[in-house]
Motif scaffolding. Structure first.
Motif, short mmCIF file in Angstrom:
data_model
loop_
_atom_site.label_atom_id
_atom_site.label_comp_id
_atom_site.label_asym_id
_atom_site.label_seq_id
_atom_site.Cartn_x
_atom_site.Cartn_y
_atom_site.Cartn_z
N LEU A 4 -0.51 -41.59 -4.30
CA LEU A 4 -1.36 -40.65 -5.03
C LEU A 4 -2.77 -41.21 -5.02
CD1 LEU A 4 -1.85 -38.30 -7.06
CD2 LEU A 4 -1.15 -39.88 -8.85
N SER A 5 -3.74 -40.37 -4.74
CA SER A 5 -5.14 -40.78 -4.74
C SER A 5 -5.94 -39.69 -5.44
CB SER A 5 -5.60 -40.95 -3.29
OG SER A 5 -6.90 -41.45 -3.24
N LEU A 6 -6.59 -40.05 -6.56
CA LEU A 6 -7.37 -39.11 -7.35
C LEU A 6 -8.76 -39.68 -7.62
CD1 LEU A 6 -4.69 -38.11 -10.02
CD2 LEU A 6 -5.44 -36.72 -8.09
N ASP A 7 -9.75 -38.80 -7.71
CA ASP A 7 -11.11 -39.20 -8.04
C ASP A 7 -11.58 -38.44 -9.26
OD1 ASP A 7 -12.05 -41.05 -5.85
OD2 ASP A 7 -11.32 -39.37 -4.65
N TRP A 30 -6.02 -41.92 -25.23
CA TRP A 30 -6.10 -40.96 -24.13
C TRP A 30 -4.86 -40.92 -23.24
CZ3 TRP A 30 -6.01 -42.49 -19.01
CH2 TRP A 30 -6.33 -43.83 -18.73
N MET A 31 -4.07 -41.96 -23.24
CA MET A 31 -2.84 -41.93 -22.45
C MET A 31 -1.74 -41.24 -23.25
SD MET A 31 -2.57 -45.56 -20.47
CE MET A 31 -1.81 -45.00 -18.96
N MET A 32 -0.75 -40.69 -22.58
CA MET A 32 0.36 -40.07 -23.29
C MET A 32 1.24 -41.12 -23.95
SD MET A 32 2.80 -38.73 -20.24
CE MET A 32 2.34 -39.23 -18.62
N PHE A 33 1.01 -42.37 -23.62
CA PHE A 33 1.76 -43.48 -24.20
C PHE A 33 1.01 -43.98 -25.43
CE2 PHE A 33 2.22 -43.34 -19.61
CZ PHE A 33 3.57 -43.09 -19.51
N ARG A 34 1.48 -43.65 -26.58
CA ARG A 34 0.75 -43.93 -27.82
C ARG A 34 0.87 -45.38 -28.29
NH1 ARG A 34 -2.70 -40.41 -26.87
NH2 ARG A 34 -2.03 -38.27 -27.02
N GLN A 121 -3.96 -36.34 -14.14
CA GLN A 121 -5.01 -35.33 -14.32
C GLN A 121 -5.13 -34.93 -15.79
OE1 GLN A 121 -3.74 -32.48 -11.33
NE2 GLN A 121 -5.22 -33.26 -9.86
N SER A 122 -4.01 -34.78 -16.45
CA SER A 122 -4.01 -34.44 -17.87
C SER A 122 -4.63 -35.56 -18.70
CB SER A 122 -2.58 -34.15 -18.31
OG SER A 122 -2.52 -33.89 -19.68
N MET A 123 -4.23 -36.80 -18.41
CA MET A 123 -4.77 -37.93 -19.18
C MET A 123 -6.25 -38.13 -18.91
SD MET A 123 -1.64 -40.71 -19.38
CE MET A 123 -1.18 -40.71 -17.66
N ALA A 124 -6.72 -37.83 -17.70
CA ALA A 124 -8.15 -37.97 -17.39
C ALA A 124 -8.98 -37.02 -18.25
CB ALA A 124 -8.41 -37.73 -15.91
N LYS A 125 -8.46 -35.84 -18.53
CA LYS A 125 -9.17 -34.92 -19.41
C LYS A 125 -9.28 -35.51 -20.82
CE LYS A 125 -7.86 -30.85 -16.82
NZ LYS A 125 -6.92 -29.75 -16.70
#
Length: 134
Positions: A4-7, A30-34, A121-125
């Motif tokens: 996976l490669s995201l910018d 910001w992560m889903m891991f609280r 992508q969700s966590m980046a938001k």
């Protein structure tokens, strides 16, 4: 194996983005891991934890592989039969925008790749929102 490669681009200085990627308390915003015990120290073993769901225990096991503050961070990502490497690469433009490149390698299936893509992508938001508050 798949990769996976995201910018991402954040209108925040590189030091602030680095802090958000490496500070345990900020990660939990910001992560889903609280819950986590992350430390940006090579060799540090950590966990990202969330509520278990659908037969998954909700735990990511990791070990920090590389820390080059504030430009590069890499760690293992082990859970549910997957053993990946996550690498963040940060670069700052002259206007103060920080470019963040994320690589997650050694993904075993299309389903895992799809889940990782959606998750990051969700966590980046959420990260963008947290950076605005820092």
């Amino acid at each position: 194996m798949k990769s996976l490669s995201l910018d991402f681009r954040f209108k925040s200085p590189i030091e602030k983005v680095w802090f958000a990627l490496t500070d345990s308390n900020t990660l939990s915003k910001w992560m889903m891991f609280r819950e986590n015990d992350f430390k940006p120290v090579v060799g540090h073993k950590f966990q990202f934890r969330m509520e278990p769901t659908g037969g998954w225990n909700g735990i990511i096991e990791g070990e920090v592989l590389e820390v080059d503050e504030p430009h590069r961070l890499s760690y293992t990502w082990v859970s549910a039969g997957e053993s990946n490497t996550v690498t963040w690469t940060l670069k700052q433009d002259e206007d103060g925008t920080t470019h963040v490149h994320l690589d997650q390698t050694d993904i075993s299936s299309e389903q895992a790749l799809s889940g990782a893509t959606y998750g990051w992508q969700s966590m980046a938001k959420q990260l963008e929102n947290v950076l605005a508050e820092l």
